[in-house]
Design an enzyme around this catalytic site. Structure first.
Site, mmCIF file in Angstrom:
data_model
loop_
_atom_site.group_PDB
_atom_site.id
_atom_site.type_symbol
_atom_site.label_atom_id
_atom_site.label_comp_id
_atom_site.label_asym_id
_atom_site.label_seq_id
_atom_site.Cartn_x
_atom_site.Cartn_y
_atom_site.Cartn_z
ATOM 1 N N PHE A 191 0.856 -1.175 0.000
ATOM 2 C CA PHE A 191 0.000 0.000 0.000
ATOM 3 C C PHE A 191 0.896 1.229 0.000
ATOM 4 C CE2 PHE A 191 -2.621 -3.136 2.533
ATOM 5 C CZ PHE A 191 -3.476 -3.437 1.489
ATOM 6 N N SER A 296 -14.520 4.651 3.995
ATOM 7 C CA SER A 296 -13.999 5.562 5.023
ATOM 8 C C SER A 296 -13.312 6.733 4.335
ATOM 9 C CB SER A 296 -13.022 4.821 5.943
ATOM 10 O OG SER A 296 -12.626 5.638 7.018
ATOM 11 N N GLY A 298 -12.657 9.767 4.966
ATOM 12 C CA GLY A 298 -11.820 10.714 5.674
ATOM 13 C C GLY A 298 -10.338 10.459 5.504
ATOM 14 N N GLU A 302 -9.860 4.066 -0.874
ATOM 15 C CA GLU A 302 -10.507 2.830 -1.297
ATOM 16 C C GLU A 302 -11.958 3.082 -1.723
ATOM 17 O OE1 GLU A 302 -10.597 -1.716 0.238
ATOM 18 O OE2 GLU A 302 -11.226 -0.219 1.691
ATOM 19 N N GLU A 326 0.087 -15.873 -1.973
ATOM 20 C CA GLU A 326 -0.288 -14.647 -1.276
ATOM 21 C C GLU A 326 -0.513 -14.892 0.211
ATOM 22 O OE1 GLU A 326 -3.519 -12.627 -3.187
ATOM 23 O OE2 GLU A 326 -2.522 -12.574 -5.139
ATOM 24 N N GLU A 328 -2.621 -16.665 1.770
ATOM 25 C CA GLU A 328 -4.029 -16.603 2.184
ATOM 26 C C GLU A 328 -4.443 -17.920 2.831
ATOM 27 O OE1 GLU A 328 -6.045 -13.510 -1.024
ATOM 28 O OE2 GLU A 328 -5.991 -15.652 -1.507
#
Length: 372
Positions: A191, A296, A298, A302, A326, A328
């Site tokens: 990210f 979200s 603020g 996303e 990954e 998972e």
């Protein structure tokens, strides 16, 4: 001064201009005994020696040292490096630099088509190149290559966002309503975090004071709740989640709809079907859109597309899933609709997309069952 022969994506003038930071003149040219193919599994081409073949491309003459440095930064990020070759143009032969992939890194796929690439990838890659070149002089091209898939996803999300949405009562924003004075990216791995120093329009019509705002960059994602209207049951998935763990939640395993990020070059519906196969081995039926929204706004960029998929869910539909590469570890549960709503009521379902989707299904359930 330097001459360059381009055979692939850099033959697309908007991309070349983004990489160089200026427009240049392109001249048709040919490289004998070479062929251009898609790099297998990638959205860009590769060139390889092939006796008797001819690689069509573009020649740019008189490139400066700064042009070369910018090209080396961009192409070097993909492990492509320039070599001098003889290129034919206008009935003559000139020596030009050509970017070749490092040996052994790529396998050739189908013959390259610039038109197909422009149609499917052009806008996304040009937008991504803007982000890539914004880091020129600040980060290494190898560092950027490591997160290039996330950069593509970021650009694809940005392009989808350009269409905006209805503004019946909210402020109908114009280009002059937000003025960015500085942008920083203090963190960028899987990210990213972007920081902006900006001013924005106030409701009294004036421009506000300079403020600093940080945004956690996630990109667009999709959620889908499989629903079997004949059996009146749903499938949810369970997995460990870092967000609740980081909050200190004593129960960091979450019940959720099937979900995942929308890869560059795919639609939200395609992403939902792919994720259902990866997470639960489930082939989805007809999909109904629940909503699309910012969970979200603020602090997160996303944007979610949520669906219910009409899907056959027999007793043996639930099991273990997820992609090993990954890391998972996912468990599916098949639940009666009333059991799902009891979990919503008890708080065991504690994430927004599943709550929102369950409430939508509660409203639409009778109509969906009547279609059977």
């Amino acid at each position: 001064m330097h001459d360059f022969f381009f055979y692939g994506t850099l033959c697309h003038p908007p991309l070349l201009e983004t990489v160089l930071g200026r427009a240049v003149e392109l001249h048709p040219a040919r490289l004998a005994d070479h062929a251009v193919h898609w790099a297998a599994g990638h959205s860009f081409p590769m060139i390889l020696p092939r006796p008797g073949a001819v690689a069509e491309g573009m020649l740019v003459r008189g490139m400066s040292d700064e042009d070369v440095a910018r090209l080396d930064f961009y192409e070097g990020g993909f492990a492509y490096h320039a070599h001098d070759v003889a290129v034919g143009t206008d009935g003559t032969t000139v020596t030009a630099r050509v970017f070749f992939p490092d040996p052994g890194l790529l396998d050739p796929g189908a013959p390259w088509s610039l038109a197909d690439w422009v149609a499917e990838w052009g806008e996304i890659v040009v937008s991504t190149a803007g982000d890539f070149m914004a880091a020129y002089g600040e980060r290494s091209s190898e560092e950027l290559l490591a997160r290039y898939p996330q950069m593509l996803l970021r650009a694809a999300s940005r392009l989808r966002a350009r269409r905006g949405g209805p503004a019946a009562i909210r402020h109908a924003a114009g280009a002059e309503d937000v003025a960015v004075h500085a942008r920083h990216e203090p963190y960028a791995r899987f990210f990213a975090v972007e920081e902006y120093d900006l001013r924005h329009r106030r409701f009294d019509g004036s421009m506000g004071a300079l403020v600093n705002r940080a945004v956690f960059i996630l990109g667009d994602a999709v959620t889908v709740l499989p629903y079997d209207p004949r059996r009146d049951r749903v499938m949810v998935v369970e997995q460990f989640r870092a967000g609740p763990f980081g909050r200190g939640d004593a129960q960091p395993w979450q019940l959720e709809p099937i979900a995942g990020r929308i890869d560059a070059g795919e639609t939200p519906e395609h992403a939902a079907r792919r994720e259902a196969l990866e997470e639960a081995g489930l082939a989805l039926g007809e999909m109904r859109k629940v909503s699309e929204y910012y969970p979200s706004p603020g602090a997160l960029n996303e944007y979610l597309y949520s669906y219910v998929a009409l899907t056959d869910l027999p007793d043996d539909a639930a099991g273990l899933g997820g992609l090993e590469d990954e890391h998972e570890d996912i468990r599916a549960h098949v639940l009666d609709f009333d059991a799902l709503m009891a979990l919503v009521a008890s708080g065991e379902v504690a994430n927004g997309p599943l709550i929102l989707t369950a409430l939508w299904l509660q409203r639409e359930r009778a109509a969906l069952r009547a279609e059977e």
